[in-house]
Design an enzyme around this catalytic site. Structure first.
Site, PDB file in Angstrom:
ATOM      1  N   GLU A  66      16.545  30.084  42.785  1.00  0.00           N
ATOM      2  CA  GLU A  66      17.837  29.951  42.118  1.00  0.00           C
ATOM      3  C   GLU A  66      18.386  31.304  41.682  1.00  0.00           C
ATOM      4  O   GLU A  66      19.588  31.555  41.789  1.00  0.00           O
ATOM      5  CB  GLU A  66      17.729  28.996  40.927  1.00  0.00           C
ATOM      6  CG  GLU A  66      17.533  27.540  41.312  1.00  0.00           C
ATOM      7  CD  GLU A  66      18.687  26.997  42.150  1.00  0.00           C
ATOM      8  OE1 GLU A  66      19.814  27.520  42.023  1.00  0.00           O
ATOM      9  OE2 GLU A  66      18.467  26.059  42.927  1.00  0.00           O
ATOM     10  N   TYR A 159      24.205  26.035  34.956  1.00  0.00           N
ATOM     11  CA  TYR A 159      23.848  25.607  36.308  1.00  0.00           C
ATOM     12  C   TYR A 159      22.358  25.786  36.575  1.00  0.00           C
ATOM     13  O   TYR A 159      21.676  24.858  37.030  1.00  0.00           O
ATOM     14  CB  TYR A 159      24.644  26.369  37.385  1.00  0.00           C
ATOM     15  CG  TYR A 159      23.945  26.227  38.709  1.00  0.00           C
ATOM     16  CD1 TYR A 159      23.961  24.998  39.382  1.00  0.00           C
ATOM     17  CD2 TYR A 159      23.165  27.259  39.231  1.00  0.00           C
ATOM     18  CE1 TYR A 159      23.236  24.824  40.546  1.00  0.00           C
ATOM     19  CE2 TYR A 159      22.451  27.092  40.394  1.00  0.00           C
ATOM     20  CZ  TYR A 159      22.487  25.870  41.057  1.00  0.00           C
ATOM     21  OH  TYR A 159      21.754  25.697  42.202  1.00  0.00           O
ATOM     22  N   ASP A 177      27.235  24.090  40.437  1.00  0.00           N
ATOM     23  CA  ASP A 177      27.557  25.448  40.836  1.00  0.00           C
ATOM     24  C   ASP A 177      28.958  25.469  41.422  1.00  0.00           C
ATOM     25  O   ASP A 177      29.701  24.485  41.356  1.00  0.00           O
ATOM     26  CB  ASP A 177      26.510  25.993  41.804  1.00  0.00           C
ATOM     27  CG  ASP A 177      26.546  25.318  43.173  1.00  0.00           C
ATOM     28  OD1 ASP A 177      27.272  24.311  43.345  1.00  0.00           O
ATOM     29  OD2 ASP A 177      25.843  25.797  44.087  1.00  0.00           O
TER      30      ASP A 177
END
Length: 260
Positions: A66, A159, A177
């Site tokens: 991520e 997010y 996102d």
């Protein structure tokens, strides 16, 4: 991907902005939400890309992916991800590493604040403090599974907190996102604008929370699928509406079809 909090909208403004998408969900009862999710997951089952971070539920590996995927192309991350994990296979190893070694492993990915934040997070979670200085960290044994706790860690915004909770721990929480927000705007708001006001951002998150399945495994698939749709089909500049699996329930897609 840090975000700053925004003031609570005026109740009257919030009410008027919510009426459109939530009325869309209410029309036909559960039908709109069910149809959207069913079409989305059916498409995901046949179109999902084979990406290494989708094969793991290890919180650390999900976290690394991520951080790397923030503002970086998937093909680039796929190249760096396995090399970084080979060098720093867990939070403890990363926490003990000197800053220069982390910077070298990140070299070429850009946005180096991500590497610094990831390193600071590892030291905080692993309880080692600043490497080499003997400063005690928070002593947390592992990454928390609650977005409200994850967001307190360095470099983690709404997010990333949702993504780690969903993709590592299969929590039924939203992860919004840029790609997800675009899909939600077009499908439920009929809105093709690239930038959202604070009110609209909160609305998108509320809408996403209402849509995420309550079953954790199904929520994992849903969050992955809606991101994939935004990355491959519902793209920013030239959306591929004719091949979109959710076009029958998309306010923007149906409008485009009427004009064609």
């Amino acid at each position: 991907m840090g975000r700053t909090s925004t003031p609570k909208p005026h109740p009257r403004t919030e009410k008027s902005s919510r009426s459109s998408p939530f009325s869309a969900l209410r029309r036909g009862g559960q039908g709109v939400r069910t149809a959207f999710t069913r079409k989305l997951l059916a498409w995901w089952a046949r179109a999902a890309r084979d990406l290494p971070w989708r094969k793991t539920r290890d919180p650390y590996r999900v976290l690394v992916s991520e951080f790397m995927l923030q503002q970086t192309q998937v093909s680039r991350v796929a190249e760096y991800y396995p090399r970084f994990l080979e060098r720093f296979p867990d939070l403890g190893t990363l926490a003990r590493a000197p800053a220069r070694a982390v910077r070298e492993a990140w070299d070429g990915l850009g946005y180096y604040a991500r590497a610094r934040n990831l390193h600071a997070l590892a030291k905080s979670v692993a309880g080692t403090g600043d490497a080499g200085k003997g400063v005690t960290g928070k002593g947390v044994a592992e990454l928390p599974n609650d977005p409200a706790e994850l967001i307190k860690l360095p470099g983690i915004g709404p997010y990333t907190a949702g993504a780690v909770a969903s993709f590592a721990y299969e929590k039924p929480v939203p992860a919004v996102d840029t790609n997800v927000a675009r899909v939600m705007r077009r499908v439920f708001l009929g809105d093709n604008r690239q930038r959202l006001s604070g009110n609209r951002q909160r609305l998108i998150w509320s809408l996403a929370a209402a849509l995420v399945p309550k079953n954790g495994k199904r929520a994992w698939k849903f969050n992955q699928a809606i991101m994939e749709l935004g990355a491959l089909v519902c793209v920013a500049r030239k959306p591929r509406c004719p091949e979109c699996p959710v076009r029958p329930v998309c306010r923007t897609g149906k409008s485009r079809r009427t004009k064609d």
